[in-house]
Design an enzyme around this catalytic site. Structure first.
Site, short mmCIF file in Angstrom:
data_model
loop_
_atom_site.label_atom_id
_atom_site.label_comp_id
_atom_site.label_asym_id
_atom_site.label_seq_id
_atom_site.Cartn_x
_atom_site.Cartn_y
_atom_site.Cartn_z
N VAL A 18 0.82 -1.22 0.00
CA VAL A 18 0.00 0.00 0.00
C VAL A 18 0.85 1.26 0.00
O VAL A 18 0.54 2.24 -0.69
CB VAL A 18 -1.00 -0.02 1.19
N THR A 77 0.53 -6.41 2.29
CA THR A 77 -0.75 -5.66 2.26
C THR A 77 -1.91 -6.58 1.90
O THR A 77 -2.98 -6.53 2.50
CB THR A 77 -0.66 -4.52 1.21
N GLY A 128 -8.31 -7.10 8.80
CA GLY A 128 -9.16 -6.21 9.61
C GLY A 128 -9.59 -4.97 8.89
O GLY A 128 -10.77 -4.75 8.61
N GLU A 148 -11.59 -2.93 17.03
CA GLU A 148 -10.50 -3.89 17.27
C GLU A 148 -9.78 -3.50 18.55
O GLU A 148 -10.07 -2.44 19.13
CB GLU A 148 -9.52 -3.90 16.07
N HIS A 200 0.89 -11.03 16.56
CA HIS A 200 -0.58 -11.01 16.52
C HIS A 200 -1.06 -12.16 17.41
O HIS A 200 -0.62 -13.30 17.23
CB HIS A 200 -1.07 -11.20 15.09
N ARG A 207 -2.66 -5.39 21.30
CA ARG A 207 -2.06 -6.69 20.95
C ARG A 207 -0.95 -7.16 21.86
O ARG A 207 -0.82 -8.35 22.12
CB ARG A 207 -1.47 -6.57 19.56
N HIS A 230 4.04 -10.59 13.43
CA HIS A 230 3.06 -9.96 12.54
C HIS A 230 3.54 -8.64 11.97
O HIS A 230 3.29 -8.34 10.81
CB HIS A 230 1.78 -9.74 13.34
N ARG A 257 2.20 -1.19 17.63
CA ARG A 257 1.26 -0.59 16.68
C ARG A 257 -0.19 -0.87 17.06
O ARG A 257 -0.55 -2.01 17.41
CB ARG A 257 1.52 -1.15 15.28
C1 SIN Z 1 -6.26 -8.08 11.87
O1 SIN Z 1 -7.19 -8.09 11.08
O2 SIN Z 1 -6.34 -8.53 13.00
C2 SIN Z 1 -4.94 -7.52 11.42
C3 SIN Z 1 -5.03 -6.08 11.21
C4 SIN Z 1 -3.75 -5.39 11.56
O3 SIN Z 1 -2.70 -6.03 11.65
O4 SIN Z 1 -3.80 -4.19 11.83
#
Ligand code: SIN
Length: 525
Positions: free
Chosen positions: A13, A43, A48, A117, A232, A272, A331, A366
């Site tokens: 991206v 990407t 999410g 999220e 993740h 996370r 991740h 992040r």
């Molecule tokens: C997710 O869908 O859990 C991953 C999205 C991300 O890494 O920001």
């Protein structure tokens, strides 16, 4: 005179939104080189979505709240100005993507659907085709870049940056025949992604070997925050690699985390780092290698999460009836090549955006769904700066930690890069070497670390370097050299940071320390 105004390395991206903007808004002559096919990037795997506050009547959300959530997830190390840019410019860049043809999911009234999220105080995550947001964005950008870029080179392995009198003037790459080429340009934008392949278990594709970060380090660029590797929490525990992701949006919709006794053990919508840490500790305590995600109560699972539904079907699982086995997986590389607010690195002519960069927006951890956003904001910013004649770094954003390290907004401390690895000549199988690097990093420099585990990992990486041929330019060996180079940098930064913060958890220094409220800058003196 360079043939091109800009060469972009990478086609996720950040790279493609930069390339498209450079060509269409500024009429720059742009070349893109990428390691695989154009669409074959990290990407594409993002599920999410994109965190962005589009506003509207009755919306309780605001960019200030998005900013506050980002700063809180970043555990004290985000650059406030960089985050302000991210949250303020994000909605405009989402509109640009929509104008380019990206389709985000809407409800029956035509309003954008928004998910929540971990770490977000409001539902603000836009998504596409349910859980295929990255794939939809990549699709739209690939079409647009085909229409605009002067030169697109796929299956090109970038080997090194071309430097002339301290200035980056292009890139050297090899094609699939092993023939070396040089692409010269007045400016180079690194958008080559992260390094999830440092670890045995990752959600990243096999291409994510940190080539961009390693290349920049070799050319003398400063790196920052490399100790912060985000895991993740909910990757499917299965032998498939990359590990199928079970999006955080599942927890946003009410899915629960359960231990071996089927008990909950952590608040599901914590950031996370908190959830991954709680999972690792629970797994160690209960002597298991995975836990469970309970999505059995979610309505319309197959409609809302079609990608995940299909990947579960492939392994014989059904989210409406089965508990889903999960474990944390590497991740996201939170750190990288330090940039100012425009994407300029410490090397004139070299710019960086997206996961390869350390722009200051992520700090020590992040916030979910801020990564696609970062790419679409900071890639175009670099291009706008180039078009405006920008050259060389300014003391803004994360770059302050290099140029004005005592600036209280986030101080910087210099850390020497590890000495160059002693490559050897033993001709071992590169795939086996990669597995060994991954296994050492996972054991000693993963979610949980301490001085002994980091020292042992550093030693193993040094030993493995001795088995890697120094001169072999086969991309498989180049990737191993990049992984070892970056792994040693992660280990050195993690060993030096004697505290726990964000995605960096030291069992021997479990608390955060105010003395470490700073960014480690890895740069040659
Ligand atoms: C997710 O869908 O859990 C991953 C999205 C991300 O890494 O920001």
């Amino acid at each position: 005179m360079s043939a091109l105004d800009l060469v972009v390395i990478g086609s996720g991206v950040s790279g493609l939104s930069a390339a498209v903007r450079a060509a269409s808004a500024h009429r720059l002559r742009v070349g893109v080189i990428t390691k695989g096919q154009l669409h074959q990037t990290t990407t594409r795997w993002a599920q999410g979505g994109v965190a962005a506050v589009l506003g509207g009547t009755d919306d309780p959300d605001s960019t200030d709240l998005h900013l506050a959530d980002t700063l809180s997830a970043g555990a004290g190390l985000c650059d406030l100005d960089a985050v302000r840019v991210l949250v303020d410019e994000g909605p405009v860049r989402v509109s640009d993507l929509i104008a380019m043809g990206a389709i985000f999911d809407r409800d029956h009234e035509g309003d954008y659907l928004k998910a929540r999220e971990g770490g977000h105080s409001e539902a603000r995550i836009l998504h596409a085709r349910g859980d295929a947001t990255g794939a939809e964005i990549e699709r739209a950008l690939v079409v647009a870049v085909h229409d605009t870029a002067a030169s697109l080179v796929e299956h090109a392995f970038a080997d090194s940056l071309l430097m002339e009198n301290g200035r980056c003037v292009g890139v050297r790459y090899q094609d699939t025949d092993g023939t070396m080429h040089e692409m010269e340009a007045a400016n180079v934008l690194l958008a080559a992604g992260g390094a999830g392949q440092l670890y045995s278990v990752t959600t990243n594709p096999v291409e994510a070997t940190g080539d961009g970060i390693a290349m920049a380090l070799a050319a003398g660029a400063a790196l920052g925050d490399v100790e912060f590797v985000q895991f993740h929490p909910t990757a499917l525990h299965h032998e498939a690699m990359p590990r199928p992701l079970l999006s955080e949006a599942l927890r946003g919709h009410g899915a629960l985390l359960r231990d071996t006794n089927r008990e909950r053990f952590v608040e599901e919508l914590e950031p996370r780092d908190v959830v991954s840490r709680a999972m690792m500790r629970t797994m160690i305590e209960q002597e298991v290698d995975h836990l469970w995600l309970d999505a059995t109560e979610l309505e319309d699972f197959a409609v809302r999460f079609p990608t995940i539904h299909r990947s579960l079907e492939l392994v014989g699982l059904n989210a409406t009836t089965d508990l889903l086995p999960i474990a944390p997986a590497a991740h996201y590389t939170c750190g990288g090549v330090i940039t100012d607010l425009r994407g300029a690195t410490t090397l004139p002519g070299l710019w960086a955006a997206g996961e390869v960069a350390c722009s200051g927006v992520h700090g020590a951890n992040r916030l979910a769904s801020n990564s696609l956003l970062e790419g679409m904001v900071f890639g175009p910013r670099a291009v706008d700066a180039i078009a405006a004649g920008g050259d060389g770094p300014e003391a803004t954003g994360a770059m302050r930690t290099v140029l004005t390290p005592d600036d209280a907004r986030v101080a910087g401390r210099r850390l020497d890069p590890p000495s160059a690895p002693q490559w050897g000549s033993v001709d071992t199988d590169p795939a086996e070497l990669r597995r060994r690097v991954q296994s050492a990093m996972t054991r000693g420099a993963g979610v949980l670390r301490d001085a002994a585990s980091l020292a042992e990992t550093g030693q193993v990486l040094d030993d493995l370097a001795g088995r890697v041929p120094a001169m072999d330019s086969d991309p498989a060996w180049l990737e191993i050299r990049n992984l070892i180079t970056l792994g040693r940098a992660v280990v050195a930064a993690a060993a030096n940071r004697k505290e726990s913060r964000g995605a960096h958890t030291r069992d021997d220094f479990p608390g955060s320390s105010d003395d470490w409220m700073l960014r480690q800058v890895m740069a040659s003196a």
